[in-house]
Design a protein around this motif. Sequence first.
Motif, PDB file in Angstrom:
ATOM      1  N   PHE A  59       0.396  -1.274   0.207  1.00  0.00           N
ATOM      2  CA  PHE A  59      -0.183  -0.108   0.331  1.00  0.00           C
ATOM      3  C   PHE A  59       1.096   1.081  -0.198  1.00  0.00           C
ATOM      4  CE2 PHE A  59      -3.152  -3.147   2.001  1.00  0.00           C
ATOM      5  CZ  PHE A  59      -4.855  -2.918   0.614  1.00  0.00           C
ATOM      6  N   GLU A  60       2.246   1.346   0.322  1.00  0.00           N
ATOM      7  CA  GLU A  60       3.301   2.028   0.549  1.00  0.00           C
ATOM      8  C   GLU A  60       3.147   2.780  -0.762  1.00  0.00           C
ATOM      9  OE1 GLU A  60       7.078   2.110   3.112  1.00  0.00           O
ATOM     10  OE2 GLU A  60       6.994   0.875   1.216  1.00  0.00           O
ATOM     11  N   GLY A  61       3.225   4.066  -0.434  1.00  0.00           N
ATOM     12  CA  GLY A  61       3.022   5.087  -2.235  1.00  0.00           C
ATOM     13  C   GLY A  61       1.439   5.311  -3.097  1.00  0.00           C
ATOM     14  N   LEU A  62       0.530   4.643  -2.466  1.00  0.00           N
ATOM     15  CA  LEU A  62      -0.578   3.743  -3.736  1.00  0.00           C
ATOM     16  C   LEU A  62      -1.733   4.728  -1.919  1.00  0.00           C
ATOM     17  CD1 LEU A  62      -1.567   0.499  -4.520  1.00  0.00           C
ATOM     18  CD2 LEU A  62      -1.698   2.305  -5.415  1.00  0.00           C
ATOM     19  N   VAL A  63      -1.342   4.419  -0.982  1.00  0.00           N
ATOM     20  CA  VAL A  63      -3.197   5.055  -0.037  1.00  0.00           C
ATOM     21  C   VAL A  63      -2.149   4.941   1.358  1.00  0.00           C
ATOM     22  CG1 VAL A  63      -3.877   3.108   0.201  1.00  0.00           C
ATOM     23  CG2 VAL A  63      -5.094   4.730   0.339  1.00  0.00           C
ATOM     24  N   PRO A  64      -2.448   6.275   2.221  1.00  0.00           N
ATOM     25  CA  PRO A  64      -1.673   6.136   3.331  1.00  0.00           C
ATOM     26  C   PRO A  64      -2.752   5.177   4.689  1.00  0.00           C
ATOM     27  CG  PRO A  64      -3.295   8.235   3.307  1.00  0.00           C
ATOM     28  CD  PRO A  64      -3.196   7.386   1.704  1.00  0.00           C
ATOM     29  N   ILE A  65      -1.631   4.359   4.936  1.00  0.00           N
ATOM     30  CA  ILE A  65      -2.322   3.599   6.373  1.00  0.00           C
ATOM     31  C   ILE A  65      -1.909   3.195   6.932  1.00  0.00           C
ATOM     32  CG2 ILE A  65      -3.661   1.785   4.343  1.00  0.00           C
ATOM     33  CD1 ILE A  65      -1.735  -0.168   5.444  1.00  0.00           C
ATOM     34  N   GLU A  66      -2.850   3.156   8.248  1.00  0.00           N
ATOM     35  CA  GLU A  66      -1.983   3.058   9.744  1.00  0.00           C
ATOM     36  C   GLU A  66      -1.473   0.860   9.761  1.00  0.00           C
ATOM     37  OE1 GLU A  66      -2.000   5.014  12.630  1.00  0.00           O
ATOM     38  OE2 GLU A  66      -2.259   6.108  11.331  1.00  0.00           O
ATOM     39  N   ARG A  67      -2.119   0.858   9.565  1.00  0.00           N
ATOM     40  CA  ARG A  67      -1.569  -1.077   9.802  1.00  0.00           C
ATOM     41  C   ARG A  67      -1.793  -2.059   8.557  1.00  0.00           C
ATOM     42  NH1 ARG A  67       1.377   0.783  13.338  1.00  0.00           N
ATOM     43  NH2 ARG A  67       0.591   1.446  14.925  1.00  0.00           N
ATOM     44  N   ALA A  68      -1.327  -2.676   8.489  1.00  0.00           N
ATOM     45  CA  ALA A  68      -2.483  -3.512   7.270  1.00  0.00           C
ATOM     46  C   ALA A  68      -1.965  -5.391   8.278  1.00  0.00           C
ATOM     47  CB  ALA A  68      -1.758  -3.496   6.009  1.00  0.00           C
ATOM     48  N   SER A  69      -2.842  -5.831   7.572  1.00  0.00           N
ATOM     49  CA  SER A  69      -2.341  -7.760   7.926  1.00  0.00           C
ATOM     50  C   SER A  69      -3.437  -8.479   6.997  1.00  0.00           C
ATOM     51  CB  SER A  69      -2.902  -7.606   9.805  1.00  0.00           C
ATOM     52  OG  SER A  69      -2.413  -9.134  10.016  1.00  0.00           O
ATOM     53  N   VAL A  70      -2.237  -9.496   6.522  1.00  0.00           N
ATOM     54  CA  VAL A  70      -3.194 -10.697   6.362  1.00  0.00           C
ATOM     55  C   VAL A  70      -3.003 -11.779   7.506  1.00  0.00           C
ATOM     56  CG1 VAL A  70      -2.974 -12.493   4.425  1.00  0.00           C
ATOM     57  CG2 VAL A  70      -2.287 -10.229   4.450  1.00  0.00           C
ATOM     58  N   MET A  71      -3.427 -12.619   7.977  1.00  0.00           N
ATOM     59  CA  MET A  71      -3.911 -13.797   8.453  1.00  0.00           C
ATOM     60  C   MET A  71      -3.281 -15.039   7.845  1.00  0.00           C
ATOM     61  SD  MET A  71      -6.222 -15.616  11.689  1.00  0.00           S
ATOM     62  CE  MET A  71      -6.730 -17.384  11.592  1.00  0.00           C
ATOM     63  N   LEU A  72      -3.908 -15.159   6.900  1.00  0.00           N
ATOM     64  CA  LEU A  72      -3.571 -16.792   6.223  1.00  0.00           C
ATOM     65  C   LEU A  72      -2.603 -16.962   4.888  1.00  0.00           C
ATOM     66  CD1 LEU A  72      -6.438 -18.799   6.257  1.00  0.00           C
ATOM     67  CD2 LEU A  72      -4.518 -19.272   7.514  1.00  0.00           C
ATOM     68  N   PHE A  73      -1.415 -17.631   4.757  1.00  0.00           N
ATOM     69  CA  PHE A  73      -1.192 -17.927   3.256  1.00  0.00           C
ATOM     70  C   PHE A  73      -2.087 -18.856   2.708  1.00  0.00           C
ATOM     71  CE2 PHE A  73       3.032 -16.498   4.621  1.00  0.00           C
ATOM     72  CZ  PHE A  73       3.528 -15.344   4.177  1.00  0.00           C
ATOM     73  N   PHE A  74      -2.484 -18.576   1.044  1.00  0.00           N
ATOM     74  CA  PHE A  74      -3.145 -19.930   0.612  1.00  0.00           C
ATOM     75  C   PHE A  74      -2.789 -20.495  -0.862  1.00  0.00           C
ATOM     76  CE2 PHE A  74      -6.133 -18.450  -2.775  1.00  0.00           C
ATOM     77  CZ  PHE A  74      -6.366 -17.245  -2.318  1.00  0.00           C
ATOM     78  N   ARG A  75      -2.393 -21.372  -1.193  1.00  0.00           N
ATOM     79  CA  ARG A  75      -2.130 -22.137  -2.241  1.00  0.00           C
ATOM     80  C   ARG A  75      -3.180 -22.501  -2.652  1.00  0.00           C
ATOM     81  NH1 ARG A  75       0.538 -26.696  -1.801  1.00  0.00           N
ATOM     82  NH2 ARG A  75       0.441 -26.355   0.511  1.00  0.00           N
ATOM     83  N   GLN A  76      -2.879 -21.947  -4.333  1.00  0.00           N
ATOM     84  CA  GLN A  76      -4.372 -22.896  -5.306  1.00  0.00           C
ATOM     85  C   GLN A  76      -4.021 -24.461  -4.883  1.00  0.00           C
ATOM     86  OE1 GLN A  76      -5.850 -21.614  -7.669  1.00  0.00           O
ATOM     87  NE2 GLN A  76      -5.331 -19.787  -7.206  1.00  0.00           N
ATOM     88  N   GLY A  77      -5.341 -24.677  -4.568  1.00  0.00           N
ATOM     89  CA  GLY A  77      -5.870 -26.053  -4.423  1.00  0.00           C
ATOM     90  C   GLY A  77      -5.865 -26.228  -3.338  1.00  0.00           C
ATOM     91  N   SER A  78      -5.614 -25.573  -2.445  1.00  0.00           N
ATOM     92  CA  SER A  78      -5.534 -25.966  -0.635  1.00  0.00           C
ATOM     93  C   SER A  78      -6.798 -26.257  -0.119  1.00  0.00           C
ATOM     94  CB  SER A  78      -3.850 -25.295   0.247  1.00  0.00           C
ATOM     95  OG  SER A  78      -4.983 -23.917   0.229  1.00  0.00           O
ATOM     96  N   GLY A  79      -6.252 -26.696   1.231  1.00  0.00           N
ATOM     97  CA  GLY A  79      -7.607 -26.720   1.442  1.00  0.00           C
ATOM     98  C   GLY A  79      -7.892 -25.245   2.370  1.00  0.00           C
ATOM     99  N   TRP A  80      -7.068 -24.800   2.337  1.00  0.00           N
ATOM    100  CA  TRP A  80      -7.730 -23.119   3.302  1.00  0.00           C
ATOM    101  C   TRP A  80      -8.234 -22.050   1.441  1.00  0.00           C
ATOM    102  CZ3 TRP A  80      -7.471 -22.007   8.004  1.00  0.00           C
ATOM    103  CH2 TRP A  80      -7.040 -22.991   8.428  1.00  0.00           C
ATOM    104  N   GLN A  81      -7.410 -22.539   0.495  1.00  0.00           N
ATOM    105  CA  GLN A  81      -8.217 -21.915  -0.478  1.00  0.00           C
ATOM    106  C   GLN A  81      -9.331 -22.386  -0.534  1.00  0.00           C
ATOM    107  OE1 GLN A  81      -7.554 -22.909  -4.924  1.00  0.00           O
ATOM    108  NE2 GLN A  81      -8.148 -21.091  -5.114  1.00  0.00           N
ATOM    109  N   GLN A  82      -9.859 -23.454  -0.415  1.00  0.00           N
ATOM    110  CA  GLN A  82     -11.144 -24.430  -0.265  1.00  0.00           C
ATOM    111  C   GLN A  82     -12.338 -23.659   1.044  1.00  0.00           C
ATOM    112  OE1 GLN A  82     -12.232 -26.399  -2.811  1.00  0.00           O
ATOM    113  NE2 GLN A  82     -15.068 -25.977  -1.427  1.00  0.00           N
ATOM    114  N   LEU A  83     -11.260 -23.370   1.722  1.00  0.00           N
ATOM    115  CA  LEU A  83     -12.807 -23.232   2.510  1.00  0.00           C
ATOM    116  C   LEU A  83     -12.963 -21.524   2.077  1.00  0.00           C
ATOM    117  CD1 LEU A  83     -11.718 -23.126   6.176  1.00  0.00           C
ATOM    118  CD2 LEU A  83     -11.294 -20.507   5.262  1.00  0.00           C
ATOM    119  N   ILE A  84     -12.654 -20.776   1.426  1.00  0.00           N
ATOM    120  CA  ILE A  84     -12.577 -19.293   1.534  1.00  0.00           C
ATOM    121  C   ILE A  84     -13.586 -19.707  -0.064  1.00  0.00           C
ATOM    122  CG2 ILE A  84     -11.443 -17.180   0.637  1.00  0.00           C
ATOM    123  CD1 ILE A  84      -9.346 -18.049   2.536  1.00  0.00           C
TER     124      ILE A  84
END
Length: 239
Positions: A59-84
């Motif tokens: 987001f740097e240079g695009l939009v001023p934000i305080e904090r940013a987070s992602v909880m999970l990495f997901f891979r194509q075809g993984s159970g986590w991708q299926q969940l989402i």
Amino acid sequence: MSILSSVLSELKELFFPARCAVCKEPLTAEEQTLCTLCRATAPLTGYEREPYNPLVAKFEGLVPIERASVMLFFRQGSGWQQLIHDFKYHASWRTARDMGRWYGHRLAESGWYSDVDLIIPMPLHALKQLHRGYNQATYLAEGMGLSMGVKVHRRAVKRSRNTSAQARTPLHSRAANVEGAFVVRDADALRGKHLLVVDDVLTTGSTVAELCLAILEAVPDCRISVAVLAASRASLGVE
Ligand SMILES: [Zn+2]
């Protein structure tokens, strides 16, 4: 509970036991949404504890934000991708809410999000929401609000244009595709607040950036942080 309904719920348990949203194994009575193994081996990013992380860099240079987070990495075809995928397309709103509770706990524990005043779920276009019946980002936001002790404002912002699915749009036209896509309709409620914008999946980040810019334009004195549930390593530029 009447005898009949308790018999019916036991029958349902017998024939359709609750299953883990990731590995699909039956859950025990103590487990909810995810089995203990999937919870323990979740591909967590740990970004909520890093004030400077790859999403913040994005987001740097695009939009001023305080904090940013992602909880999970997901891979194509993984159970986590299926969940989402499931909570987008198979009405698994309960899964979305439970994942939100988990994420909210992690943000609260990190100590970096303790001054958030209000949670704003990424809005869906009204027609899309009518078609799907619900907005998965709202349930995610509600779960986060419960574990962070923060209110969710579901109607602060609306999607004014039905932008085509980002996944099908060529990269170069994505930024233009979301331009002017959001309208702030309750600026008063956002003034002076620290907002947490919540979305389920990060694709390019341009939709989230556009929403943040629309809010900052309408409410210049608010501060914005971003919490996305999942992103591929490629979309974050980490391998
Ligand atoms: Zn599992």
